[in-house]
Design a protein around this motif. Structure first.
Motif, PDB file in Angstrom:
ATOM      1  N   PHE A   1       0.811  -1.195   0.000  1.00 41.31           N
ATOM      2  CA  PHE A   1       0.000   0.000   0.000  1.00 41.31           C
ATOM      3  C   PHE A   1       0.856   1.262   0.000  1.00 41.31           C
ATOM      4  O   PHE A   1       0.351   2.324  -0.263  1.00 41.31           O
ATOM      5  N   MET A   2       2.129   1.115   0.325  1.00 46.84           N
ATOM      6  CA  MET A   2       3.003   2.282   0.363  1.00 46.84           C
ATOM      7  C   MET A   2       3.489   2.700  -1.015  1.00 46.84           C
ATOM      8  O   MET A   2       3.826   3.860  -1.210  1.00 46.84           O
ATOM      9  N   SER A   3       3.551   1.775  -1.958  1.00 51.17           N
ATOM     10  CA  SER A   3       4.212   2.079  -3.225  1.00 51.17           C
ATOM     11  C   SER A   3       3.600   3.246  -4.001  1.00 51.17           C
ATOM     12  O   SER A   3       4.346   4.024  -4.581  1.00 51.17           O
ATOM     13  N   PRO A   4       2.269   3.449  -4.030  1.00 50.82           N
ATOM     14  CA  PRO A   4       1.774   4.633  -4.748  1.00 50.82           C
ATOM     15  C   PRO A   4       2.186   5.946  -4.097  1.00 50.82           C
ATOM     16  O   PRO A   4       2.335   6.952  -4.779  1.00 50.82           O
ATOM     17  N   THR A   5       2.390   5.950  -2.803  1.00 49.18           N
ATOM     18  CA  THR A   5       2.779   7.192  -2.126  1.00 49.18           C
ATOM     19  C   THR A   5       4.277   7.463  -2.218  1.00 49.18           C
ATOM     20  O   THR A   5       4.702   8.578  -1.964  1.00 49.18           O
ATOM     21  N   ILE A   6       5.067   6.473  -2.592  1.00 47.35           N
ATOM     22  CA  ILE A   6       6.526   6.644  -2.654  1.00 47.35           C
ATOM     23  C   ILE A   6       7.015   6.762  -4.087  1.00 47.35           C
ATOM     24  O   ILE A   6       8.174   6.648  -4.360  1.00 47.35           O
ATOM     25  N   GLY A   7       6.147   6.946  -5.013  1.00 45.85           N
ATOM     26  CA  GLY A   7       6.601   7.124  -6.382  1.00 45.85           C
ATOM     27  C   GLY A   7       5.805   6.327  -7.393  1.00 45.85           C
ATOM     28  O   GLY A   7       5.903   6.557  -8.585  1.00 45.85           O
ATOM     29  N   GLY A   8       5.039   5.380  -6.939  1.00 44.96           N
ATOM     30  CA  GLY A   8       4.215   4.607  -7.844  1.00 44.96           C
ATOM     31  C   GLY A   8       5.018   3.718  -8.770  1.00 44.96           C
ATOM     32  O   GLY A   8       6.231   3.573  -8.638  1.00 44.96           O
ATOM     33  N   PHE A   9       4.321   3.130  -9.729  1.00 50.25           N
ATOM     34  CA  PHE A   9       4.969   2.272 -10.712  1.00 50.25           C
ATOM     35  C   PHE A   9       4.092   2.222 -11.949  1.00 50.25           C
ATOM     36  O   PHE A   9       2.882   2.322 -11.873  1.00 50.25           O
ATOM     37  N   GLN A  10       4.738   2.075 -13.094  1.00 52.44           N
ATOM     38  CA  GLN A  10       4.024   2.117 -14.367  1.00 52.44           C
ATOM     39  C   GLN A  10       3.863   0.737 -14.995  1.00 52.44           C
ATOM     40  O   GLN A  10       3.581   0.628 -16.171  1.00 52.44           O
ATOM     41  N   THR A  11       4.028  -0.311 -14.242  1.00 54.03           N
ATOM     42  CA  THR A  11       4.053  -1.648 -14.821  1.00 54.03           C
ATOM     43  C   THR A  11       2.744  -2.395 -14.710  1.00 54.03           C
ATOM     44  O   THR A  11       2.633  -3.502 -15.206  1.00 54.03           O
ATOM     45  N   GLY A  12       1.744  -1.843 -14.063  1.00 53.99           N
ATOM     46  CA  GLY A  12       0.539  -2.607 -13.792  1.00 53.99           C
ATOM     47  C   GLY A  12       0.818  -3.598 -12.672  1.00 53.99           C
ATOM     48  O   GLY A  12       1.853  -3.545 -12.015  1.00 53.99           O
ATOM     49  N   TRP A  13      -0.105  -4.509 -12.441  1.00 58.29           N
ATOM     50  CA  TRP A  13       0.089  -5.445 -11.325  1.00 58.29           C
ATOM     51  C   TRP A  13       1.084  -6.532 -11.654  1.00 58.29           C
ATOM     52  O   TRP A  13       1.480  -7.289 -10.782  1.00 58.29           O
ATOM     53  N   TRP A  14       1.527  -6.643 -12.909  1.00 60.36           N
ATOM     54  CA  TRP A  14       2.466  -7.687 -13.291  1.00 60.36           C
ATOM     55  C   TRP A  14       3.882  -7.367 -12.832  1.00 60.36           C
ATOM     56  O   TRP A  14       4.607  -8.247 -12.436  1.00 60.36           O
ATOM     57  N   GLY A  15       4.300  -6.130 -12.945  1.00 55.65           N
ATOM     58  CA  GLY A  15       5.664  -5.747 -12.575  1.00 55.65           C
ATOM     59  C   GLY A  15       6.707  -6.296 -13.520  1.00 55.65           C
ATOM     60  O   GLY A  15       7.796  -6.664 -13.097  1.00 55.65           O
ATOM     61  N   TYR A  16       6.396  -6.360 -14.824  1.00 61.96           N
ATOM     62  CA  TYR A  16       7.320  -6.953 -15.787  1.00 61.96           C
ATOM     63  C   TYR A  16       8.607  -6.153 -15.920  1.00 61.96           C
ATOM     64  O   TYR A  16       8.581  -4.945 -16.077  1.00 61.96           O
ATOM     65  N   PRO A  17       9.753  -6.828 -15.883  1.00 64.47           N
ATOM     66  CA  PRO A  17      11.001  -6.162 -16.253  1.00 64.47           C
ATOM     67  C   PRO A  17      11.101  -6.107 -17.775  1.00 64.47           C
ATOM     68  O   PRO A  17      10.472  -6.918 -18.441  1.00 64.47           O
ATOM     69  N   PRO A  18      11.842  -5.243 -18.361  1.00 59.13           N
ATOM     70  CA  PRO A  18      12.692  -4.213 -17.783  1.00 59.13           C
ATOM     71  C   PRO A  18      11.965  -2.926 -17.432  1.00 59.13           C
ATOM     72  O   PRO A  18      12.566  -2.012 -16.894  1.00 59.13           O
ATOM     73  N   LEU A  19      10.661  -2.839 -17.741  1.00 61.01           N
ATOM     74  CA  LEU A  19       9.918  -1.630 -17.386  1.00 61.01           C
ATOM     75  C   LEU A  19       9.923  -1.410 -15.876  1.00 61.01           C
ATOM     76  O   LEU A  19       9.962  -0.274 -15.412  1.00 61.01           O
ATOM     77  N   ALA A  20       9.940  -2.482 -15.104  1.00 63.74           N
ATOM     78  CA  ALA A  20       9.954  -2.353 -13.649  1.00 63.74           C
ATOM     79  C   ALA A  20      11.235  -1.695 -13.146  1.00 63.74           C
ATOM     80  O   ALA A  20      11.220  -0.963 -12.162  1.00 63.74           O
ATOM     81  N   GLN A  21      12.343  -1.943 -13.829  1.00 65.14           N
ATOM     82  CA  GLN A  21      13.607  -1.358 -13.390  1.00 65.14           C
ATOM     83  C   GLN A  21      13.667   0.142 -13.649  1.00 65.14           C
ATOM     84  O   GLN A  21      14.487   0.833 -13.069  1.00 65.14           O
ATOM     85  N   ASN A  22      12.792   0.659 -14.491  1.00 66.91           N
ATOM     86  CA  ASN A  22      12.784   2.090 -14.809  1.00 66.91           C
ATOM     87  C   ASN A  22      11.619   2.816 -14.157  1.00 66.91           C
ATOM     88  O   ASN A  22      11.302   3.922 -14.553  1.00 66.91           O
ATOM     89  N   SER A  23      10.973   2.220 -13.174  1.00 68.86           N
ATOM     90  CA  SER A  23       9.753   2.786 -12.611  1.00 68.86           C
ATOM     91  C   SER A  23       9.950   3.554 -11.316  1.00 68.86           C
ATOM     92  O   SER A  23       8.990   4.000 -10.731  1.00 68.86           O
ATOM     93  N   GLY A  24      11.139   3.671 -10.818  1.00 70.04           N
ATOM     94  CA  GLY A  24      11.347   4.410  -9.578  1.00 70.04           C
ATOM     95  C   GLY A  24      11.286   3.512  -8.355  1.00 70.04           C
ATOM     96  O   GLY A  24      11.270   2.286  -8.443  1.00 70.04           O
ATOM     97  N   SER A  25      11.205   4.142  -7.197  1.00 73.95           N
ATOM     98  CA  SER A  25      11.280   3.386  -5.948  1.00 73.95           C
ATOM     99  C   SER A  25       9.964   2.726  -5.556  1.00 73.95           C
ATOM    100  O   SER A  25       9.941   1.816  -4.734  1.00 73.95           O
ATOM    101  N   GLY A  26       8.842   3.158  -6.125  1.00 76.39           N
ATOM    102  CA  GLY A  26       7.556   2.563  -5.772  1.00 76.39           C
ATOM    103  C   GLY A  26       7.467   1.090  -6.144  1.00 76.39           C
ATOM    104  O   GLY A  26       6.871   0.296  -5.427  1.00 76.39           O
ATOM    105  N   ILE A  27       8.090   0.705  -7.259  1.00 74.03           N
ATOM    106  CA  ILE A  27       8.029  -0.688  -7.695  1.00 74.03           C
ATOM    107  C   ILE A  27       8.805  -1.603  -6.749  1.00 74.03           C
ATOM    108  O   ILE A  27       8.453  -2.771  -6.568  1.00 74.03           O
ATOM    109  N   VAL A  28       9.844  -1.079  -6.128  1.00 73.69           N
ATOM    110  CA  VAL A  28      10.609  -1.891  -5.167  1.00 73.69           C
ATOM    111  C   VAL A  28       9.708  -2.281  -4.003  1.00 73.69           C
ATOM    112  O   VAL A  28       9.689  -3.446  -3.583  1.00 73.69           O
ATOM    113  N   TRP A  29       8.951  -1.333  -3.483  1.00 74.52           N
ATOM    114  CA  TRP A  29       8.041  -1.635  -2.382  1.00 74.52           C
ATOM    115  C   TRP A  29       6.917  -2.564  -2.823  1.00 74.52           C
ATOM    116  O   TRP A  29       6.465  -3.418  -2.075  1.00 74.52           O
TER     117      TRP A  29
END
Length: 192
Positions: free
Chosen positions: A1-29
């Motif tokens: 639940f923290m990831s949207p507040t810390i930068g979010g992510f543009q990968t959808g719920w899948w989190g596919y790389p390599p797009l996940a590696q370019n999404s900021g810190s939200g995807i890590v959470w």
């Protein structure tokens, strides 16, 4: 639940790389939370399966166990068999993002490997949700009709374990993605 507040992510719920590696810190959470949920699901499934096998009442054979318990056992079996691959994929994705390893990105990485590990669980995951629901109905309907369940002795031996075993065998046929290369990186396209 923290990831949207810390930068979010543009990968959808899948989190596919390599797009996940370019999404900021939200995807890590997000991936860390997904790995935690997968590990907790695995431990819960082991608990449910072990309880059914080893903690039955004295004199209760497996043939006398209620259909609902068999539905939970089938769902737990799917999780025990299928979730370690996806959990490992999430940890490898985290190590790509945090430690700079190249499991899925870089010159030695292969993003399609993440697809295989991801869909190995998440296609059969629908059975984890639906099998206990079907089992509840198989308990309610005979009680409402005041008749015994047809083939109640055969159903646990054929139906639920078969559903628990087959999803991992035919998941590639139903959920394979076609990968194409474009100037922006790997793009997933749903097949037919």
């Amino acid at each position: 639940f923290m990831s949207p507040t810390i930068g979010g992510f543009q990968t959808g719920w899948w989190g596919y790389p390599p797009l996940a590696q370019n999404s900021g810190s939200g995807i890590v959470w997000y991936v860390l939370g997904a790995a935690t949920i997968l590990f907790a699901s695995l431990l819960g499934a082991i608990n449910i399966a072990g309880t059914m096998v080893y903690m039955r009442a004295k004199g209760m054979s497996l043939g006398r166990v209620p259909i609902f318990v068999w539905g939970l056992f089938a769902a737990a079996t799917i999780l025990v068999v299928e979730s370690p691959a996806t959990y490992t994929g999430a940890l490898m994705d985290l190590s790509d993002m945090i430690a700079g390893s190249h499991f899925y990105t870089g010159p030695t990485g292969h993003p399609l490997a993440y697809l295989d590990q991801f869909w190995f669980l998440f296609h059969p995951e629908v059975y984890v949700f639906i099998l206990p629901a079907f089992a509840i109905w198989l308990e309610i309907l005979p009680a409402a009709a005041k008749r015994p369940l047809f083939a109640a002795e055969v159903l646990p031996g054929l139906g639920f374990p078969t559903r628990a075993g087959f999803p991992g065998r035919y998941w590639p046929e139903r959920s394979v993605r076609v990968q194409t290369r474009c100037s922006c990186g790997w793009v997933g396209v749903q097949r037919g």
